[in-house]
Design a protein around this motif. Sequence first.
Motif, PDB file in Angstrom:
ATOM      1  N   LEU A   1       0.802  -1.223   0.000  1.00  0.00           N
ATOM      2  CA  LEU A   1       0.000   0.000   0.000  1.00  0.00           C
ATOM      3  C   LEU A   1       0.834   1.272   0.000  1.00  0.00           C
ATOM      4  O   LEU A   1       0.476   2.257  -0.639  1.00  0.00           O
ATOM      5  CB  LEU A   1      -0.947   0.012   1.208  1.00  0.00           C
TER       6      LEU A   1
ATOM      7  N   ASN B   1      -1.521  -1.880   7.821  1.00  0.00           N
ATOM      8  CA  ASN B   1      -1.689  -1.987   6.378  1.00  0.00           C
ATOM      9  C   ASN B   1      -1.877  -3.428   5.903  1.00  0.00           C
ATOM     10  O   ASN B   1      -1.978  -3.687   4.709  1.00  0.00           O
ATOM     11  CB  ASN B   1      -0.497  -1.365   5.653  1.00  0.00           C
TER      12      ASN B   1
ATOM     13  N   CYS C   1      -8.220  -5.412   8.609  1.00  0.00           N
ATOM     14  CA  CYS C   1      -9.292  -4.457   8.327  1.00  0.00           C
ATOM     15  C   CYS C   1     -10.500  -4.740   9.221  1.00  0.00           C
ATOM     16  O   CYS C   1     -10.931  -5.881   9.359  1.00  0.00           O
ATOM     17  CB  CYS C   1      -9.704  -4.546   6.857  1.00  0.00           C
TER      18      CYS C   1
ATOM     19  N   LYS D   1      -8.678  -1.069   0.584  1.00  0.00           N
ATOM     20  CA  LYS D   1      -7.258  -1.430   0.580  1.00  0.00           C
ATOM     21  C   LYS D   1      -6.959  -2.507  -0.466  1.00  0.00           C
ATOM     22  O   LYS D   1      -5.880  -2.498  -1.066  1.00  0.00           O
ATOM     23  CB  LYS D   1      -6.831  -1.885   1.966  1.00  0.00           C
TER      24      LYS D   1
END
Length: 306
Positions: A154, A183, A188, A197
């Motif tokens: 990311l 990340n 999440c 993402k």
Amino acid sequence: MVRIAKTIKTLILEIMDGNGSAHIREIHLQVTELRPEVPQHTVRARLSEMARSDDLEERLKAFGNGFYGPYAENKELSSVVSYPDRGPWGDSRYRGNCSGYLVKDLILRFGCQSVFDPAEGSGTVRDVVAGINQFHRKGIEYEGRDLRHGSDILTGRLPERQFDLVWYHPPYWDIVRYSDDPNDLSNCRSLEDFELKLNRSAERLFQTVKPGGIMAVLIGDKRKDSRYYPLFRSLLFNPNIGELKAIIIKLQHHCRSDSIGYQAKNPFLIPIKHEYCLVFRKLESPPRVSQKTRSSEVTENAIENL
């Protein structure tokens, strides 16, 4: 003369007992002749199980070269694939590890000379490329990275070069948590965060695909709080990752959930036994865009409209 055994494993053992340690090709031929009704992938799976060892080099040699071996080109590749035996690549103990047969099939089908795996896990794709180079005498270049080793898709710096194939096997949201990194897609907290993402990472990785090359994304579905989530859905509406050329449904084998009696708990809990491999192609000459649009805006709008 060899007696026709009840199982393919027993038949293989009887052939080896009668003929000595014959080459794996000859054993395969005899099994096929004696049991023509048995699917070829079943024979291959049983032979591969009996040829395993802990060392990759030994395993590659045991499989043999050509004929049916794991590095033979699969000319019958279709939209549904099943690999009961995961092959000699990577580490089966690594959670989320997949069979290397599909990536091998894609490399040979598209004649890839360079491969990038940005989330290599236990090294399955790395081992596949090494085996192809050994048995097909191809000089395929490989680069692998992983968040565990400090490579963040990311925000991190991606390779400056481009590849014929980018193989992306992201986490399936929070089914398996791989790290504490914010990340990491497995951390999440919401579906919206995961999809955002996932799309951002796919867009960044697509920059490393050569014109005319492909990006393959292997991803599954999941359930959470009695709801069903097809995790690949937002990728289908993302205009920044090339042209969708194929969706391959990959059957799953030897899952941890196989022993759970779902029906007794809820009739709607139908076991998930598949994954999707989405194959995107980068056009040789990208179309000209009249207005500049931020990729994140396109992705967010696509997710909101689902």
